[in-house]
Design an enzyme around this catalytic site. Sequence first.
Site, short mmCIF file in Angstrom:
data_model
loop_
_atom_site.label_atom_id
_atom_site.label_comp_id
_atom_site.label_asym_id
_atom_site.label_seq_id
_atom_site.Cartn_x
_atom_site.Cartn_y
_atom_site.Cartn_z
N VAL A 100 -1.22 -12.21 1.94
CA VAL A 100 0.23 -12.20 1.86
C VAL A 100 0.72 -10.85 2.37
CG1 VAL A 100 2.24 -12.31 0.32
CG2 VAL A 100 0.25 -13.76 -0.12
N CYS A 101 1.78 -10.88 3.16
CA CYS A 101 2.42 -9.65 3.65
C CYS A 101 1.40 -8.83 4.45
CB CYS A 101 3.01 -8.89 2.47
SG CYS A 101 4.23 -7.63 2.89
N THR A 102 1.38 -7.51 4.24
CA THR A 102 0.50 -6.64 5.02
C THR A 102 -0.96 -6.72 4.57
OG1 THR A 102 1.24 -4.83 3.59
CG2 THR A 102 2.26 -5.01 5.75
N THR A 120 2.32 -11.49 9.19
CA THR A 120 2.41 -10.42 8.21
C THR A 120 3.90 -10.09 8.02
OG1 THR A 120 1.54 -8.22 7.62
CG2 THR A 120 2.20 -8.54 9.91
#
Length: 222
Positions: A100-102, A120
């Site tokens: 998830v995300c970065t 991302t």
Amino acid sequence: MTLRFGLLVFPNVQLLDFAGPYDAFASVAGAEVHVVAQTLDPLRCSNGLVFHPTAAFETCPQLDVLCVAGGGGVNASLVNPAVLGFIREQAAGARYVTSVCTGSLLLGAAGLLKGKRATTHWNALDFLKNFGAEASRDRVVQDGNLITAGGVTSGIDFGLTVIGEVLGQKEAETVQLSIEYAPQPPFNSGIPATASPEVLEAAKQRLLSSRKLREEILSAWV
């Protein structure tokens, strides 16, 4: 057979990156959900909340679904051999490798994104090329057994997607209803394409210090 989910966290992790999918995964009947860190010492999120991991690298069982969270703490983790080693070790036996995300940057640093489609946080999409990945702006991206999600709040969409992939649509919809996930955002500024120029610039400035450090780390990436 018990289905094991594991959310990899670290100091200065983004709370919702793992809390969103954690709630979704924990709502699966009979699921085992681990919050995994290098040690069992208390960790502080990027928003200041302190919490306790439930498993350490050395004691974590083999996971069916490995999910790597993101946040400002990704920067230090990019050069942490223990974190990258744990990701590689778990990825070798996991049914699904996710982020998830970065958190996807950590998958890249572990060598798992080469030739893969991935996403991302919008403010880090350009870094995916450093790892040989094909960047996508989609909210959730699946490439084989690799599933990556965009920034922060996409973790719930991601969690439901993973559940649907592993256990089918009925289970995913049952979890969705159980947590009453029916988002109706009050403002249409959740992605750069719909935010005003002023809001976009303000967000970039708020994220600037973390991005600059990330740029320094990845500028020497080989």
